[in-house]
Enzyme design. Structure first.
Site, PDB file in Angstrom:
ATOM      1  N   ASP A 104      -3.207   4.757  -6.121  1.00 14.36           N
ATOM      2  CA  ASP A 104      -3.348   6.120  -5.607  1.00 14.36           C
ATOM      3  C   ASP A 104      -2.426   7.095  -6.323  1.00 14.36           C
ATOM      4  OD1 ASP A 104      -5.185   5.068  -3.875  1.00 14.36           O
ATOM      5  OD2 ASP A 104      -3.800   4.910  -2.200  1.00 14.36           O
ATOM      6  N   ASP A 141       0.863  -1.177   0.000  1.00 10.90           N
ATOM      7  CA  ASP A 141       0.000   0.000   0.000  1.00 10.90           C
ATOM      8  C   ASP A 141       0.904   1.233   0.000  1.00 10.90           C
ATOM      9  OD1 ASP A 141      -1.732   2.067   0.477  1.00 10.90           O
ATOM     10  OD2 ASP A 141      -2.600   1.235   2.309  1.00 10.90           O
ATOM     11  N   HIS A 189     -12.077   9.033  -9.886  1.00  5.21           N
ATOM     12  CA  HIS A 189     -12.050   8.784  -8.440  1.00  5.21           C
ATOM     13  C   HIS A 189     -11.160   9.838  -7.790  1.00  5.21           C
ATOM     14  CE1 HIS A 189     -12.436   6.673  -4.703  1.00  5.21           C
ATOM     15  NE2 HIS A 189     -11.145   6.394  -4.619  1.00  5.21           N
ATOM     16  N   ASP A 222     -10.433  -3.117  -2.050  1.00  4.66           N
ATOM     17  CA  ASP A 222      -9.275  -2.237  -1.890  1.00  4.66           C
ATOM     18  C   ASP A 222      -8.432  -2.772  -0.722  1.00  4.66           C
ATOM     19  OD1 ASP A 222      -7.630  -0.079  -2.329  1.00  4.66           O
ATOM     20  OD2 ASP A 222      -9.015   1.426  -1.553  1.00  4.66           O
ATOM     21  N   ARG A 228      -7.311  -3.878  -6.050  1.00  3.42           N
ATOM     22  CA  ARG A 228      -6.070  -3.102  -6.122  1.00  3.42           C
ATOM     23  C   ARG A 228      -4.851  -4.021  -6.156  1.00  3.42           C
ATOM     24  NH1 ARG A 228      -4.539   1.725  -1.943  1.00  3.42           N
ATOM     25  NH2 ARG A 228      -4.099  -0.028  -0.546  1.00  3.42           N
ATOM     26  N   ASP A 274     -17.364   4.559  -1.279  1.00  2.00           N
ATOM     27  CA  ASP A 274     -16.122   4.202  -0.588  1.00  2.00           C
ATOM     28  C   ASP A 274     -16.435   3.834   0.863  1.00  2.00           C
ATOM     29  OD1 ASP A 274     -13.335   4.046   0.086  1.00  2.00           O
ATOM     30  OD2 ASP A 274     -12.899   5.474  -1.516  1.00  2.00           O
TER      31      ASP A 274
END
Length: 968
Positions: free
Chosen positions: A642, A307, A700, A566, A626, A453
């Site tokens: 991201d 992440d 997004h 996610d 993701r 979300d």
């Protein structure tokens, strides 16, 4: 419509602060370099040219399916088992593992769709110190050299690939820990280690010693080996070879986290030399150019799902997903290396042409001293075994098919998923959702899906709804369904530890959580606060997770609600490198280190299965993930994570998605507009134009960004955004057909030019333009203030048609294309037929049954061909009941014909042919339609002499019928 403040929970506030702090630049200190990753440091410390491994040729066992022989490390005396397969379809499999391990080593399950069929092997030659194996009827031969161990793969007299040619095979065998040399005395061992490194890395020529080859990790495995290794009695014993293990071999600390290693050092590494190749691609995910760079002098490319907030560009750091597939391409051949290992992996790339200019290469050639280009690739994984597939092509399409045969093809998405998706973190409540949906209606902007979300759930408890913000979710979903729209809600794989939360209680009572090394449930910090992590490697847990998507389990859900997974790397805010501790324990007793990169695949797999089950097996799922691994393409879509509202992030989305496609993940896109920061209007418009021509099309944005629905930037900009989205919807028949072809044959939907023009070296490094299927070439505008772009049109003797102006251009050439803010440079390839639906409506479902227009772009020879796939857009009936149409369109001899591309399919549709536009056509005297009944009808037409465009209006035939249109 600003985001409502003051309603975020403390965990969100804490992590949002971290996000904002890192939004300016990723904090590299949170993530390891190779030097900080013990096994990578040890593997990389091994220098080329001194391999201690010998192949025991006399141990060869040749069975009907495989050849097996032993390798031995002549320093440690530890035997390995080498297994070789020649697989059907020009694939060679190589597997190396310990012959007699102390305990089993992890072998990756659930990625291969089936055990691939094999060819019969034969010994075709023996010599002193070598043997030759025939790998099948394609003429591939494998030459195995005894000492030092090496394998050379040949076709005829051409060397395709060499294995361990640099002597970098390194297999850290399982062993018992020697307490007297534990990490408790790391300072003393460290001093000894420094002396050993100096001794082992000196440059004086000699025979291979202790572990310049074998324990060069032997930096971990040996203290001896400085004498000539030619005499058996002078070689160190296994005990002395293991005496000086590097600090960190059994326990390793990074920042505040200590990773215990009960099995000790277990890494594996192997090198591959690729003569004739200087261009390599693949191994996503990295925010880098399409063509992989050499890593000498820097870190290797890392494959370890992490992440990473606002990742850096042009950096080999690991990101959210990993596919250990590398492709090498030259004008003569394409091949692939698929390294089937799910542990943390680093990939080193070196080249004998790196740094040489084109002039330098030309000078070498003219002087007769030029060397054959060669790329060397070195794979290093923390645990597991060596299990590698060599995909021998020889064409790009063949390599794509070979990989697809192993890991599966891209799942055929439901049609709505190819439309436009509107998302942000977060739409505040049901009223906000309704207002956004009305905005699309009022501004006539097509949209298929609205997204929710993490704030939609009750305190980040997934499978629930916030009772104050979303008190009537079923009513909300039904209102969207009435407008023929869908919704996606997020379901993350971290579960709030809360005794009042049914999902948590069931997981805990069933023992379905990942465990710590001590046997308790593993817990970390994520969005809900304290969270536990379901063990998706457990088939029983996956079955339970899938059952949670049933309508009576996921309360408030309906058939038009789909899912976003996610944070499934998995993300653990309190963990090392923001992920799970490697010594956590999974189903079967396997450590997390063994299977880390598989976790996200399993999450998406279980979620997709849940959506299928809730419909009784009838409807195709849509799941965005993701994290991913090899085989994830079978379960849904992925995206680039991201990113930021910056021009460079817009540019990098193209090579990132191209790399995904090369690794089988065709359904890819990026966050339109950028997740972090606020885009200016020009950047937002350009991103919509680019996103409309990428497979997955979703806007997004971060919680703390300004609202950016398409109509919030003024009339001029909403008109530009509307036009881009409408272009996407008009081309949906073409996109859907391309996805069907990818689903059947494994070719990427969005692909680099060199896949279509493999002999054109000009295309090899191009990654700012690309092909959609084989018919459309796209060059998005990605420069601020651009007034023009340079477009390379490949193909000797081919022609291309500007989709906007319909102007014809001859190839090959680099064309300067002037652009305005409304421009999206797209060219249709001569010789293709592209189907469109130009009556664009609010959503894909509204367009079902609408008429079609065919754009027929003639080649210089006056020919063209294309196809169209149609079904209900949502079910598996195309597979289970053959309910589909696959139509073939062919133009030759001044006649356009429609016929069945696959007579097995049958599907009833009212859709008809509204228009035919023929590019590059002369003016006919008459145009005649001949339906299947043999009658003739004259058609009205219009011819533009300046552009040579012939338009035939209202042929009126059904799209599923056979017919011919003749130009006289």
């Amino acid at each position: 419509m600003a985001a409502a403040p003051g309603r975020r929970r403390p965990a969100v506030l804490l992590w949002a602060a971290v996000c904002l702090a890192t939004a300016l630049a990723v904090d590299r200190s949170n993530f390891k370099t190779c030097e900080q990753s013990g096994f990578c440091r040890r593997q990389r410390g091994l220098q080329p040219g001194h391999s201690p491994y010998r192949a025991l040729l006399e141990s060869l066992q040749l069975g009907p399916d495989a050849a097996r022989l032993q390798l031995v490390n002549e320093v440690t005396k530890v035997p390995l088992l080498l297994e070789l397969w020649g697989l059907q379809g020009n694939v060679t499999r190589i597997r190396i593992k310990e012959l007699n391990p102390l305990r089993p080593r992890f072998e990756v399950p659930d990625v291969l769709v089936a055990e691939p069929p094999v060819e019969r092997l034969a010994v075709t030659g023996r010599d002193e110190g070598s043997l030759e194996l025939s790998l099948g009827p394609a003429g591939h031969r494998l030459l195995v050299t005894e000492k030092p161990f090496r394998m050379d793969l040949l076709q005829g007299r051409e060397l395709l690939c060499s294995v361990n040619a640099r002597g970098l095979l390194f297999f850290e065998h399982l062993r018992q820990r020697r307490d007297s040399f534990s990490d408790k005395v790391s300072s003393s061992v460290g001093s000894l280690w420094d002396k050993i490194k100096t001794l082992f890395h000196r440059d004086t020529p000699r025979e291979p010693t202790a572990e310049e080859g074998g324990a060069a990790e032997g930096q971990e495995e040996t203290t001896g080996g400085t004498e000539d290794a030619g005499t058996q009695s002078e070689k160190p014993t296994e005990a002395t070879a293991e005496a000086a293990e590097e600090p960190g071999s059994w326990e390793e600390t990074f920042k505040t986290h200590t990773d215990t290693k009960p099995n000790g050092p277990t890494s594996v590494g192997l090198d591959f030399s690729l003569p004739g190749f200087e261009h390599v691609y693949g191994i996503p995910e990295h925010a880098d150019s399409l063509r992989l760079r050499t890593t000498e002098g820097g870190d290797p490319y890392r494959l370890y799902n992490l992440d990473v907030f606002q990742y850096e560009l042009y950096n080999p750091m690991a990101l959210y997903g990993s596919v250990p597939l590398l492709l090498a391409h030259s004008a003569r051949r394409t091949l692939g290396i698929f390294w089937l290992n799910a542990a943390e992996t680093w990939v080193d790339i070196s080249s004998n042409t790196a740094g040489k200019t084109l002039f330098g290469k030309l000078l070498d050639y003219m002087q007769g001293g030029g060397e054959t280009p060669q790329t060397d690739v070195r794979w290093m994984s923390e645990s597991g075994i060596v299990d590698v597939f060599l995909l021998l092509g020889p064409t790009p399409a063949a390599v794509a098919g070979q990989y697809a045969a192993l890991t599966g093809t891209q799942a055929l998405p439901p049609l709505f998923a190819l439309g436009y998706h509107q998302s942000r973190w977060n739409y505040n409540d049901e009223e906000d959702v309704a207002a956004v949906e009305r905005g699309f209606e009022e501004h006539a902007v097509p949209c298929d899906v609205l997204w929710l979300d993490i704030e939609h759930a009750d305190g980040k408890r997934y499978f629930t709804w916030d009772p104050s913000k979303f008190p009537r979710p079923r009513d909300m979903l039904q209102r969207l369904a009435a407008k023929k729209r869908k919704m996606v809600s997020i379901v993350d794989p971290h579960i709030k530890v809360d005794s009042g939360y049914r999902v948590h209680n069931e997981l805990r009572s069933r023992g379905f959580y990942v465990k710590t090394k001590d046997g308790s449930d593993y817990e970390g910090w994520c969005w809900p606060g304290s969270a536990a992590y379901p063990d998706f490697t457990n088939p029983e847990m996956r079955a339970w997770w899938a059952s949670m998507f049933a309508y009576d389990q996921y309360e408030g859900s309906t058939e038009n609600l789909f899912t976003w997974n996610d944070m499934n790397e998995p993300s653990v805010f309190s963990g090392p490198e923001v992920t799970m501790h490697k010594d956590a324990v999974h189903h079967g007793g396997w450590e997390h280190r063994d299977l880390h990169n598989l976790y996200g695949l399993y999450v998406q797999m279980a979620t997709a299965e849940g959506q299928i089950q809730r419909s009784g097996g009838q409807h195709r799922p849509f799941v965005l993930s993701r994290a991913f691994f090899a085989g994830s393409q079978r379960y849904g879509a992925v995206w680039t994570g991201d990113n930021a509202a910056e021009w460079e992030h817009l540019k990098i989305s193209i090579p990132m998605c191209l790399s995904f496609g090369l690794a089988g993940l065709s359904f890819c896109g990026s966050d339109v507009g950028g997740f972090f920061k606020n885009p200016e209007a020009e950047l937002l418009v350009r991103w919509y134009q680019a996103g409309a021509f990428q497979p997955f099309f979703r806007a997004h944005a971060h919680l703390d960004t300004a609202r950016r629905e398409p109509w919030l930037f003024g009339e001029e900009n909403v008109a530009l955004i509307r036009a881009a989205i409408r272009q996407r919807y008009a081309l949906l028949p073409f996109w859907y057909t391309a996805f069907y072809r990818s689903h059947r044959h494994g070719l990427p939907v969005m692909r680099p030019l060199w896949m279509e023009y493999p002999e054109d070296a000009t295309t090899f490094a191009i990654d700012d333009q690309y092909m959609i299927d084989r018919a459309l070439l796209v060059h998005p505008v990605t420069e601020q203030g651009a007034r023009g772009v340079q477009v390379y049109l490949p193909g000797k003797g081919e022609v291309w048609y500007d989709v906007a102006s319909l102007q014809k251009h001859h190839a090959p050439q680099t064309l300067y294309v002037p652009v305005t803010m409304s421009s999206v440079p797209v060219f249709q390839r001569g010789g293709t037929v592209v189907p469109r639906q130009e009556r664009v409506r609010r959503s894909t479902e509204c367009m079902r049954g609408d008429p079609f227009t065919l754009y027929v772009a003639l080649s210089p020879q006056g020919t063209a061909e294309g196809d169209l796939f149609l079904d209900d857009g949502q079910s598996f009936d195309y597979e289970t009941k053959a309910r589909y149409l696959h139509r073939q369109f062919t133009f030759a001899g001044n006649t356009l014909t429609a016929s069945s591309a696959d007579p097995r399919g049958s599907f009833d549709t009212p859709a008809w042919l509204e228009r035919v536009v023929i590019l590059g056509a002369g003016k006919p005297a008459a145009v005649v339609l001949r339906p299947a009944d043999g009658s003739e009808t004259r058609l009205d037409f219009q011819h533009e002499a300046e552009t040579s465009v012939l338009t035939l209006r209202k042929p009126g035939v059904r799209i599923g019928d056979d017919w011919a249109i003749v130009l006289r």
